[in-house]
Design a protein around this motif. Structure first.
Motif, mmCIF file in Angstrom:
data_model
loop_
_atom_site.group_PDB
_atom_site.id
_atom_site.type_symbol
_atom_site.label_atom_id
_atom_site.label_comp_id
_atom_site.label_asym_id
_atom_site.label_seq_id
_atom_site.Cartn_x
_atom_site.Cartn_y
_atom_site.Cartn_z
ATOM 1 N N THR A 255 7.235 86.067 18.814
ATOM 2 C CA THR A 255 6.035 85.257 18.531
ATOM 3 C C THR A 255 5.284 85.849 17.343
ATOM 4 O O THR A 255 4.832 85.132 16.453
ATOM 5 C CB THR A 255 5.115 85.230 19.774
ATOM 6 N N MET B 85 0.923 81.538 27.306
ATOM 7 C CA MET B 85 0.983 82.378 26.102
ATOM 8 C C MET B 85 -0.254 83.275 26.031
ATOM 9 O O MET B 85 -1.261 83.001 26.693
ATOM 10 C CB MET B 85 1.072 81.505 24.843
ATOM 11 N N GLY C 275 4.049 81.834 32.505
ATOM 12 C CA GLY C 275 4.263 80.731 31.568
ATOM 13 C C GLY C 275 3.190 80.584 30.513
ATOM 14 O O GLY C 275 3.322 79.760 29.599
ATOM 15 N N MET D 267 7.899 76.004 17.208
ATOM 16 C CA MET D 267 8.885 75.097 16.621
ATOM 17 C C MET D 267 8.206 73.951 15.876
ATOM 18 O O MET D 267 8.538 73.626 14.743
ATOM 19 C CB MET D 267 9.772 74.501 17.721
ATOM 20 N N LEU D 268 7.195 73.367 16.563
ATOM 21 C CA LEU D 268 6.494 72.222 15.965
ATOM 22 C C LEU D 268 5.741 72.636 14.707
ATOM 23 O O LEU D 268 5.791 71.960 13.684
ATOM 24 C CB LEU D 268 5.508 71.616 16.986
ATOM 25 N N ALA E 159 0.833 70.543 18.851
ATOM 26 C CA ALA E 159 0.789 72.013 18.925
ATOM 27 C C ALA E 159 -0.651 72.495 18.987
ATOM 28 O O ALA E 159 -0.997 73.398 19.761
ATOM 29 C CB ALA E 159 1.503 72.602 17.707
ATOM 30 N N ALA F 253 4.458 88.333 22.298
ATOM 31 C CA ALA F 253 5.834 88.840 22.243
ATOM 32 C C ALA F 253 6.238 89.120 20.792
ATOM 33 O O ALA F 253 5.628 88.590 19.858
ATOM 34 C CB ALA F 253 6.781 87.803 22.848
ATOM 35 N N PHE G 104 -2.200 80.086 17.008
ATOM 36 C CA PHE G 104 -1.611 78.747 16.879
ATOM 37 C C PHE G 104 -2.688 77.691 16.630
ATOM 38 O O PHE G 104 -2.470 76.726 15.885
ATOM 39 C CB PHE G 104 -0.811 78.398 18.128
ATOM 40 N N MET H 174 8.973 85.534 25.010
ATOM 41 C CA MET H 174 8.187 84.455 24.432
ATOM 42 C C MET H 174 7.888 83.444 25.521
ATOM 43 O O MET H 174 8.786 83.059 26.268
ATOM 44 C CB MET H 174 9.019 83.775 23.331
ATOM 45 N N ARG H 175 6.620 83.024 25.613
ATOM 46 C CA ARG H 175 6.241 82.059 26.655
ATOM 47 C C ARG H 175 6.763 80.668 26.288
ATOM 48 O O ARG H 175 6.944 80.358 25.103
ATOM 49 C CB ARG H 175 4.717 81.995 26.815
ATOM 50 N N PRO H 176 6.998 79.839 27.312
ATOM 51 C CA PRO H 176 7.501 78.493 27.003
ATOM 52 C C PRO H 176 6.563 77.704 26.086
ATOM 53 O O PRO H 176 7.009 76.968 25.237
ATOM 54 C CB PRO H 176 7.592 77.826 28.376
ATOM 55 N N THR H 177 5.250 77.858 26.265
ATOM 56 C CA THR H 177 4.329 77.069 25.427
ATOM 57 C C THR H 177 4.316 77.532 23.964
ATOM 58 O O THR H 177 4.398 76.691 23.079
ATOM 59 C CB THR H 177 2.903 77.049 26.013
ATOM 60 N N PRO H 178 4.241 78.842 23.644
ATOM 61 C CA PRO H 178 4.280 79.198 22.222
ATOM 62 C C PRO H 178 5.583 78.799 21.563
ATOM 63 O O PRO H 178 5.613 78.491 20.391
ATOM 64 C CB PRO H 178 4.106 80.721 22.209
ATOM 65 N N ARG H 179 6.654 78.826 22.343
ATOM 66 C CA ARG H 179 7.945 78.467 21.760
ATOM 67 C C ARG H 179 7.914 77.015 21.278
ATOM 68 O O ARG H 179 8.384 76.685 20.212
ATOM 69 C CB ARG H 179 9.013 78.661 22.847
ATOM 70 N N SER H 180 7.288 76.136 22.102
ATOM 71 C CA SER H 180 7.236 74.738 21.676
ATOM 72 C C SER H 180 6.217 74.538 20.553
ATOM 73 O O SER H 180 6.366 73.671 19.718
ATOM 74 C CB SER H 180 6.892 73.829 22.858
ATOM 75 N N CYS H 181 5.145 75.392 20.518
ATOM 76 C CA CYS H 181 4.166 75.298 19.423
ATOM 77 C C CYS H 181 4.845 75.613 18.111
ATOM 78 O O CYS H 181 4.560 75.078 17.099
ATOM 79 C CB CYS H 181 3.011 76.267 19.627
ATOM 80 N N LEU I 293 -2.116 71.770 22.433
ATOM 81 C CA LEU I 293 -1.537 72.684 23.424
ATOM 82 C C LEU I 293 -2.185 74.071 23.324
ATOM 83 O O LEU I 293 -2.590 74.663 24.337
ATOM 84 C CB LEU I 293 -0.032 72.792 23.164
#
Lengths: 411, 50
Positions: A132, A67, A65, A1-2, A28, A129, A75, B43-50, A31
């Protein structure tokens, strides 16, 4: 998203969001770097379940949790590409990053379509995924296209032949090879051939695809080169010829005079210069019209050219003013040529309505004799010929005057 | 050139939208939003926020 938001703001170039974009990209990037470092060093920084809890044992997940490693690397690269987009390195790095992550995402999607799990995640690790992969593919494309005015992307956006070729051929190669690979794997899965035969079939098909494409590129370059040569030739002709008569213009005459003066000084070879001016030509234009005047000028040009050698230069330097440059002539030859030209001009007949036009001309000539004078210039020798022409005009026109220029002769 | 820039903007919006959809999936615990096709990797929570 970011990163998506950062890409949008970077592509739009909106300065209002400049700082927000940097912060979002940095968050991002950090992270992704933290997750990737967990894979590299094997430790747990506690970022995996930062936002949501995920139970152990979820499909395709080793660390709840977290990625995938290839996702975090993508990323990381996208963040770097966005942070560098407006720096001096961005022109090359940002599109390169876009290409790398785009290909990685495409491979992951191909893996899902073909069932090849290694293409979207390493064994015993969390896998990328589908959404993704789609997101990373879009980010890769966005990085490639966000700065079309810089670096290698300028070619893609160019309106020239190169840009057109790239826009047509790159998609053809990418889609063509992907399609051939799908066909090759499909044929093998259907039992039509084995691995080795399939590999050779794919190689042959890629050759059959690429050779005509390269041929087409070569043909386009060849055609563009031929067009450029024709245009250059035409441009040269236009730059040195008078459009009405096709004779040389003042510019080309000047170049040739420079050359002849150099030859005179170096090799002691004389040259002659005749300035021809049609008498009372303005009256022709005023009474018979400009079309008849132009026709008369064309006839005069033909008459002058017919009487001269191939090595001589005839130029139209004004409305009814012509200059003739005669390499390697002496004073006797100059007089003979002048008389021949006057006779030839008097024989011209141009019909205009009920009247017939016959030109009269005054000719002023000089012969530049060796060793010459280093102070002579194209303008000074033209001025000398002009003075002879005015002598003829002052003596009643329709005639010729000539003098020799030698070293130390005032011009 | 303008079209390419526009496409890049659209790619950014689309990526954010994908992340937003997955985020909604995690908030509401809807698997289809997390992975598009149920049963596939989410989709993992972290890539989603990335």
């Amino acid at each position: 998203m970011l990163l998506g938001a950062s890409l949008y703001a970077t592509a739009s170039g909106d300065e209002r969001y400049r700082n927000a974009v940097r912060v979002a990209t940095l968050v991002a990037f950090t992270l992704a770097a933290a997750v990737f470092s967990q894979y590299v060093h094997g430790h747990d920084l506690g970022v995996d379940l930062l936002l949501f809890y995920e139970p152990p044992g979820t499909v395709g997940t080793v660390h709840p949790g977290r990625m995938a490693s290839n996702t975090s690397l993508c990323f990381l690269l996208v963040g770097m590409g966005l942070l560098l987009a407006d720096t001096r390195y961005g022109a090359a790095v940002t599109p390169a990053v876009g290409l790398v992550v785009g290909v990685a995402a495409l491979l992951a999607l191909v893996g899902y379509f073909t069932g090849l799990t290694n293409l979207y995640g390493f064994a015993k690790q969390t896998q990328m995924a589908v959404p993704t992969a789609v997101g990373i593919l879009l980010l890769g494309f966005g990085l490639l296209a966000c700065r079309p005015d810089r670096g290698p992307m300028r070619l893609l956006a160019s309106d020239g032949d190169g840009g057109t070729l790239v826009r047509r051929i790159v998609p053809a190669i990418v889609l063509g090879i992907l399609l051939l690979t799908i066909l090759r794997l499909g044929g093998q899965a259907a039992g039509l051939y084995g691995t080795a035969t399939g590999a050779w079939l794919l190689a042959s098909a890629v050759i059959a695809l690429l050779v005509p494409i390269v041929w087409r590129v070569g043909w386009s370059i060849e055609r563009a080169g031929a067009e450029r040569r024709v245009l250059a030739k035409e441009l040269k002709r236009l730059s040195e010829r008078d459009p009405l008569t096709g004779l040389f213009n003042r510019r080309r005459l000047h170049e040739e005079l420079v050359r002849q003066l150099a030859i005179l000084h170096r090799h002691a070879r004389p040259f002659g210069l005749l300035m021809v001016d049609l008498d009372r030509f303005k009256e022709v234009n005023d009474t018979a019209g400009h079309a008849a005047g132009d026709a008369l000028l064309v006839e005069v040009a033909h008459a002058l050219t017919r009487q001269l050698r191939t090595a001589d230069y005839v130029a139209r330097v004004g409305g009814d003013e012509f200059v003739i440059l005669l390499p390697e002539v002496d004073a006797g030859a100059m007089e003979a040529v002048t008389n021949k030209l006057l006779r030839s001009l008097r024989e011209i007949r141009v019909t205009s309505g009920d009247s017939t036009l016959t030109p009269c001309a005054s000719i002023g000539g000089i012969t530049c004799l060796p060793p010459g004078d280093r102070t002579w210039t194209p303008d000074s020798v033209l001025h000398a010929a002009d003075l002879e022409l005015y002598t003829v005009k002052a003596n009643g026109r329709d005639g010729a005057s000539h003098r020799d220029l030698v070293s130390a002769t005032p011009v | 050139m303008k079209a390419l820039r526009r496409l890049s903007e659209v790619a950014g919006i689309a990526t954010s939208a994908i992340g937003g959809i997955a985020m909604t999936g995690w908030l509401l615990d809807v698997d289809v939003l997390k992975s598009v096709v149920p049963g596939l990797i989410t989709m993992r929570p972290t890539p989603r926020s990335c």
